[in-house]
Design an enzyme around this catalytic site. Structure first.
Site, PDB file in Angstrom:
ATOM      1  N   SER A 133       0.816  -1.215   0.000  1.00 43.29           N
ATOM      2  CA  SER A 133       0.000   0.000   0.000  1.00 43.29           C
ATOM      3  C   SER A 133       0.848   1.262   0.000  1.00 43.29           C
ATOM      4  O   SER A 133       1.917   1.311   0.614  1.00 43.29           O
ATOM      5  CB  SER A 133      -0.903   0.009   1.240  1.00 43.29           C
ATOM      6  OG  SER A 133      -1.539   1.256   1.415  1.00 43.29           O
ATOM      7  N   GLU A 135       0.159   3.706   1.671  1.00 41.17           N
ATOM      8  CA  GLU A 135       0.172   4.195   3.052  1.00 41.17           C
ATOM      9  C   GLU A 135       1.511   3.899   3.730  1.00 41.17           C
ATOM     10  O   GLU A 135       1.858   4.549   4.724  1.00 41.17           O
ATOM     11  CB  GLU A 135      -0.968   3.560   3.844  1.00 41.17           C
ATOM     12  CG  GLU A 135      -2.352   4.062   3.478  1.00 41.17           C
ATOM     13  CD  GLU A 135      -2.625   5.479   3.961  1.00 41.17           C
ATOM     14  OE1 GLU A 135      -2.094   5.861   5.026  1.00 41.17           O
ATOM     15  OE2 GLU A 135      -3.384   6.204   3.291  1.00 41.17           O
ATOM     16  N   TYR A 156      -2.187   0.217  10.397  1.00 41.15           N
ATOM     17  CA  TYR A 156      -2.382  -0.458   9.105  1.00 41.15           C
ATOM     18  C   TYR A 156      -1.111  -0.372   8.261  1.00 41.15           C
ATOM     19  O   TYR A 156      -0.644  -1.377   7.717  1.00 41.15           O
ATOM     20  CB  TYR A 156      -3.551   0.177   8.363  1.00 41.15           C
ATOM     21  CG  TYR A 156      -3.640  -0.212   6.906  1.00 41.15           C
ATOM     22  CD1 TYR A 156      -4.155  -1.447   6.528  1.00 41.15           C
ATOM     23  CD2 TYR A 156      -3.210   0.654   5.903  1.00 41.15           C
ATOM     24  CE1 TYR A 156      -4.225  -1.812   5.189  1.00 41.15           C
ATOM     25  CE2 TYR A 156      -3.280   0.304   4.566  1.00 41.15           C
ATOM     26  CZ  TYR A 156      -3.793  -0.928   4.213  1.00 41.15           C
ATOM     27  OH  TYR A 156      -3.855  -1.276   2.878  1.00 41.15           O
TER      28      TYR A 156
END
Length: 350
Positions: A133, A135, A156
């Site tokens: 990801s 992120e 996460y």
């Protein structure tokens, strides 16, 4: 249709990406297996249309399993002998990860290790895709590519960084064909209703339909690189078709703020977003990722992949779909753009 005859296993098959990926692989002639969690209610709505087609040969099979249960995962892999595994399953909501950090680490992080270790022990020739990801880049200044350092800003993202490096470790240590796809934000009409883009388009459709008056939002200044999910699952498949395993950033190279997504969507419906949006502090994250812009030059060069759906078209595609879902007549510009870009699209209409 290309008759490949391969067997693929998808974790997270009931999600946005999993459902599109299942359709892509079926279109290419795969036998597709998916892992779903046992629950008191059915959660296969994104896949139901595949079974509803009387002309479609049944090549989609679902198995109950949980990424926290190594025995279940191992038995499924040993029994179906997949040639490719696409690991998309995770606790994937960034804001929720702050409330459930331990669970997020177990499912999103250790879940990846359980699959990799099962592949290693099985001795089977299995190609593995890990859904990494954007992120993971967190606070690192953009643009971000495969050489950019990670600076995760949520439980996460931390779990995804762990899963990323475990994938690299198994590739290097055991000569496994394992790839990380570092996908930036990608949306569609199948996006979960709690994710910000779908929250906006669904909420706006309900406002137009008179079903709600306001939309409650958090940080409007966060900027993301938003693409179209069906295009991104094509990149996943391409990674596992290469001669050598590697890691790739998949992105559009364009960034827009949440505020700009609101402006684009509401203007499409002929409304002023400021009349219908209220800020609620509970939707802010303890630590925020301010700006993500992906550099997908490597994916373009090596995979021959490139995005086609623009930010403007993406908002219209999602708005038209949510207008239909709310019982309204779509404005039609999103539908027209999709028909022009993908006249022979391999996925069913949303």
């Amino acid at each position: 249709m290309i008759h490949i005859g391969k067997i693929a296993l998808i974790t997270g098959i009931t999600g946005q990406d999993g459902s599109y990926l299942a359709e892509l692989l079926l279109h290419k002639g795969y036998e597709v297996h998916g892992i779903i969690r046992r629950a008191s209610t059915f959660n296969t709505s994104r896949l139901d249309h595949i079974y509803a087609d009387p002309h479609e040969e049944t090549r989609l099979f679902l198995h109950y399993g949980d990424l926290s249960d190594n025995e279940q995962i191992s038995n499924i892999i040993y029994n179906i002998h997949p040639s490719e595994i696409y690991h998309l399953g995770a606790q994937s909501h960034v804001r929720v990860s702050f409330d459930t950090p331990e669970y997020t680490g177990d499912i999103t992080g250790l879940g990846t290790t359980r699959i990799l270790e099962t592949i290693r022990k099985s001795g089977q020739d299995i190609r593995f895709y890990q859904a990494s990801s954007s992120e993971m880049f967190g606070a690192t200044p953009p643009p971000q590519n495969e050489d950019t350092k990670f600076w995760p800003r949520s439980p996460y993202a931390c779990a995804k960084v762990y899963a990323y490096y475990m994938t690299c470790n198994y590739r290097d240590g055991y000569n496994m064909f394992a790839c990380n796809g570092i996908l930036f934000n990608h949306e569609s009409p199948r996006r979960g209703e709690t994710f910000v883009t779908r929250k906006i388009t669904r909420g706006l459709a309900n406002i137009v339909a008179g079903k709600q008056k306001y939309l409650y939002m958090g940080n409007l200044d966060a900027r993301r690189d938003w693409g179209f999910s069906p295009e991104y699952v094509e990149a996943m498949w391409l990674m596992l078709q290469q001669d050598k395993p590697d890691d790739y950033v998949v992105a559009t190279g364009q960034t827009n703020s949440v505020r700009e997504f609101l402006e684009e969507s509401f203007s499409y419906a002929g409304l002023n977003w400021e009349d219908h949006v209220k800020i609620d502090a509970k939707y802010f994250r303890p630590t925020e990722v301010e700006n993500l812009i992906g550099d997908a030059d490597k994916a373009k060069r090596v995979l021959g992949w490139k995005p086609r759906v623009s930010f403007k078209d993406l908002t219209r595609i999602m708005m038209d779909a949510d207008f239909r879902a709310a019982g309204l007549t779509p404005i039609g510009e999103g539908d027209a753009a999709l028909e022009k870009l993908y006249p022979d699209k391999w996925w069913k209409a949303d």
